[in-house]
Design a protein around this motif. Structure first.
Motif, short mmCIF file in Angstrom:
data_model
loop_
_atom_site.label_atom_id
_atom_site.label_comp_id
_atom_site.label_asym_id
_atom_site.label_seq_id
_atom_site.Cartn_x
_atom_site.Cartn_y
_atom_site.Cartn_z
N UNK A 1 0.86 -1.18 0.00
CA UNK A 1 0.00 0.00 0.00
C UNK A 1 0.90 1.23 0.00
N UNK A 2 0.76 2.10 -1.01
CA UNK A 2 1.58 3.32 -1.04
C UNK A 2 1.31 4.21 0.17
N UNK A 3 2.35 4.88 0.65
CA UNK A 3 2.18 5.80 1.78
C UNK A 3 1.29 6.97 1.40
N UNK A 4 1.42 7.43 0.17
CA UNK A 4 0.60 8.53 -0.32
C UNK A 4 -0.55 7.93 -1.12
N UNK A 5 -1.77 8.14 -0.69
CA UNK A 5 -2.94 7.52 -1.33
C UNK A 5 -3.16 7.99 -2.77
N UNK A 6 -2.48 9.06 -3.17
CA UNK A 6 -2.60 9.53 -4.54
C UNK A 6 -1.78 8.66 -5.50
N UNK A 7 -0.80 7.94 -4.98
CA UNK A 7 0.03 7.06 -5.80
C UNK A 7 -0.63 5.70 -5.94
N UNK A 8 -0.22 4.96 -6.96
CA UNK A 8 -0.75 3.63 -7.19
C UNK A 8 0.39 2.68 -7.56
#
Length: 162
Positions: free
Chosen positions: A116-123
């Motif tokens: 799971x990326x730390x920044x939810x905007x990343x995938x």
């Protein structure tokens, strides 16, 4: 949303992402892992067991390229057999070795995509094995693979807390 999810209500749905996430630590960093559903796990299994022929062919070509320079050499004829669509070294098919390498790369890639990326905007959707290979040496890739496998399918002993 599934029938069961709707039945369990909004509170369940709002916490669903955290319910299906576990963590592990490696090298002082805490990684979050998405626990795949059965359908997601089946899709991962299919990708691992059936790598694209193009990938296998590219790996095969890279593996046999140095061997082809010795094709007419008498010094290695006892160890290397050149077939129409394969090169066999000491009884081992290089085409099969390329398929095994492609399967390993696919498994590493699919498991890394569960992070799971730390920044939810990343995938992680567009991550490739080339990206992983650039970032992590093979021993770290294998450690990540092992840790992710432990987290998504804990043994009975782990689930008991022993």
């Amino acid at each position: 949303m599934s029938k069961l999810s709707a039945t369990l209500g909004e509170k369940y749905q709002s916490k669903r992402a955290s319910i299906f996430t576990r963590t592990f630590e490696l090298g002082g960093h805490t990684f979050k892992v998405h626990i795949p559903s059965i359908a997601e796990a089946d899709a991962i299994y299919q990708k691992v067991m059936n790598p694209p022929d193009e990938v296998i062919d590219a790996l095969y070509a890279k593996m046999v390229e140095p061997l082809l320079t010795f094709k007419d050499s008498a010094s290695i004829e006892d160890e290397v057999e050149y077939l129409d669509n394969d090169v066999v070294v000491k009884g081992r098919s290089m085409r099969e070795a390329a398929k095994n390498k492609a399967m390993t790369e696919a498994k590493i890639t699919e498991y890394i995509k569960l992070l799971v990326p730390e920044n939810s905007e990343n995938t992680m959707d567009d991550i490739t094995y080339a990206d992983i290979e650039t970032e992590f040496p093979l021993p770290i890739q294998l450690s990540l693979l092992e840790k992710i496998a432990e987290v998504i399918s804990p043994s009975y002993k782990e689930s008991r807390g022993n």
